[in-house]
Motif scaffolding. Structure first.
Motif, PDB file in Angstrom:
ATOM      1  N   THR A 104       0.841  -1.192   0.000  1.00 27.53           N
ATOM      2  CA  THR A 104       0.000   0.000   0.000  1.00 27.53           C
ATOM      3  C   THR A 104       0.877   1.244   0.000  1.00 27.53           C
ATOM      4  OG1 THR A 104      -1.692  -1.156   1.283  1.00 27.53           O
ATOM      5  CG2 THR A 104      -1.832   1.246   1.200  1.00 27.53           C
ATOM      6  N   PHE A 105       0.605   2.142  -0.940  1.00 22.17           N
ATOM      7  CA  PHE A 105       1.304   3.425  -0.994  1.00 22.17           C
ATOM      8  C   PHE A 105       0.354   4.505  -0.495  1.00 22.17           C
ATOM      9  CE2 PHE A 105       3.430   0.762  -4.079  1.00 22.17           C
ATOM     10  CZ  PHE A 105       4.767   1.026  -3.839  1.00 22.17           C
ATOM     11  N   LEU A 106       0.761   5.183   0.556  1.00 20.79           N
ATOM     12  CA  LEU A 106      -0.048   6.246   1.130  1.00 20.79           C
ATOM     13  C   LEU A 106       0.212   7.557   0.404  1.00 20.79           C
ATOM     14  CD1 LEU A 106       0.407   5.391   4.918  1.00 20.79           C
ATOM     15  CD2 LEU A 106      -1.288   4.527   3.301  1.00 20.79           C
ATOM     16  N   PRO A 107      -0.697   8.542   0.518  1.00 21.82           N
ATOM     17  CA  PRO A 107      -0.526   9.814  -0.194  1.00 21.82           C
ATOM     18  C   PRO A 107       0.771  10.538   0.146  1.00 21.82           C
ATOM     19  CG  PRO A 107      -2.774   9.595   0.608  1.00 21.82           C
ATOM     20  CD  PRO A 107      -2.003   8.454   1.191  1.00 21.82           C
ATOM     21  N   ASN A 108       1.310  10.312   1.339  1.00 18.18           N
ATOM     22  CA  ASN A 108       2.536  11.013   1.737  1.00 18.18           C
ATOM     23  C   ASN A 108       3.800  10.308   1.252  1.00 18.18           C
ATOM     24  OD1 ASN A 108       2.616   8.765   3.366  1.00 18.18           O
ATOM     25  ND2 ASN A 108       2.780   9.875   5.300  1.00 18.18           N
ATOM     26  N   GLY A 109       3.663   9.244   0.448  1.00 16.14           N
ATOM     27  CA  GLY A 109       4.815   8.538  -0.078  1.00 16.14           C
ATOM     28  C   GLY A 109       5.281   7.378   0.772  1.00 16.14           C
ATOM     29  N   GLU A 110       4.644   7.143   1.912  1.00 16.71           N
ATOM     30  CA  GLU A 110       4.999   6.010   2.759  1.00 16.71           C
ATOM     31  C   GLU A 110       4.497   4.715   2.136  1.00 16.71           C
ATOM     32  OE1 GLU A 110       4.345   4.542   7.416  1.00 16.71           O
ATOM     33  OE2 GLU A 110       3.389   6.358   6.655  1.00 16.71           O
ATOM     34  N   MET A 111       5.234   3.636   2.358  1.00 14.55           N
ATOM     35  CA  MET A 111       4.844   2.341   1.816  1.00 14.55           C
ATOM     36  C   MET A 111       4.623   1.363   2.962  1.00 14.55           C
ATOM     37  SD  MET A 111       6.607   0.056  -1.205  1.00 14.55           S
ATOM     38  CE  MET A 111       8.197  -0.191  -0.425  1.00 14.55           C
ATOM     39  N   LYS A 112       3.482   0.697   2.955  1.00 10.69           N
ATOM     40  CA  LYS A 112       3.157  -0.301   3.963  1.00 10.69           C
ATOM     41  C   LYS A 112       3.022  -1.666   3.290  1.00 10.69           C
ATOM     42  CE  LYS A 112       0.776   2.807   7.200  1.00 10.69           C
ATOM     43  NZ  LYS A 112       1.651   2.529   8.352  1.00 10.69           N
ATOM     44  N   ILE A 113       3.542  -2.696   3.969  1.00 13.35           N
ATOM     45  CA  ILE A 113       3.596  -4.035   3.383  1.00 13.35           C
ATOM     46  C   ILE A 113       3.124  -5.065   4.400  1.00 13.35           C
ATOM     47  CG2 ILE A 113       5.081  -5.770   2.315  1.00 13.35           C
ATOM     48  CD1 ILE A 113       7.037  -3.466   1.673  1.00 13.35           C
TER      49      ILE A 113
END
Length: 252
Positions: free
Chosen positions: A217-226
């Motif tokens: 998942t890519f969040l609007p702030n550029g963070e990536m969650k896996i």
């Protein structure tokens, strides 16, 4: 390169037998448009840069307008300094760069990345030209692996955009799969809340190894969650989105 990408998708945890920094087999990163291939390549570059070995070479046809990730690693000057960006704008320029890579001064590369292979192949759809480019990429990585010696191998990953999911009929794909025994498919998943961009990443390190899958998942702030892809159900629960609270932020 397969193991560097596996470490990224495993949130930096050990990646199994090759988790000691081994490069793994050359890898083909496949996905449809907007499948965040550049972001994952950049994450792999940062992962390799943090291993304390040689620099990383990131090849792409045009300069990046902004960093594709917003993580502590992406803001780490020491890691960023180890990622070298070069922008060959045509196939002849790309071939010349690869053919002369051994002449460049400095330490041996630990990782070679090529983004947007489909743009170069679009210039000339000949099978022989595609095979020559793939072989030159492998030869370049092999040269730097030889220079690294006992300290490790130079990894190689190439991103190829296809027009549809699991497009086995994509031009040159069958040919390229002979050169790249490891493949990672990126498939769009249902959108989460807000502007989240969700993908399913399926990694096969070899024909004999089991497939490993994650939800990215890519969040609007550029963070990536896996998070690991659920094995009990093929579709996410309707009351949950793909950025579950159990997910882990990428903090390389």
């Amino acid at each position: 390169m397969a193991e560097a990408l596996r470490r990224v998708l495993s949130a930096g945890r050990a990646a199994g037998p090759a988790g000691d920094g081994a490069a793994g087999p050359p890898l083909l990163l496949l996905g449809t448009p907007r499948s965040a291939q550049t972001s994952l390549l950049f994450a792999a570059a940062l992962e390799a840069a943090g291993e304390g070995r040689g620099p990383v070479l990131f090849l792409t046809r045009r300069p990046l307008q902004s960093l594709p990730l917003n993580t502590p690693a992406a803001r780490n000057p020491w890691r960023l300094q180890k990622v070298r960006f070069q922008y060959p704008s045509s196939v002849p320029e790309l071939l010349q760069l690869l053919a002369s890579a051994h002449e460049a001064p400095g330490p041996a590369l630990s990782l070679l990345l090529l983004d947007g292979l489909e743009e170069y192949l679009a210039e000339d759809s000949g099978i022989q030209e595609a095979a020559y480019l793939a072989a030159l990429l492998l030869d370049t990585a092999a040269y730097f692996s030889h220079r690294l010696g006992a300290s490790g191998r130079c990894g190689l990953v190439v991103a190829l955009e296809t027009q549809k999911e699991a497009d086995s009929d994509a031009p040159h794909l069958t040919l390229l799969q002979r050169y790249f025994p490891a493949q990672c498919w990126l498939q769009p998943d249902t959108l989460g809340s807000g502007q989240q961009h969700c993908l399913r990443a399926s990694l096969e390190s070899s024909k004999l190894s089991p497939r490993t899958e994650w939800s990215v998942t890519f969040l609007p702030n550029g963070e990536m969650k896996i998070i690991p892809w659920p094995t009990q159900a093929s579709e996410p629960s309707p009351d949950k989105n793909c950025s579950s609270t159990e997910s882990q932020s990428l903090t390389l």
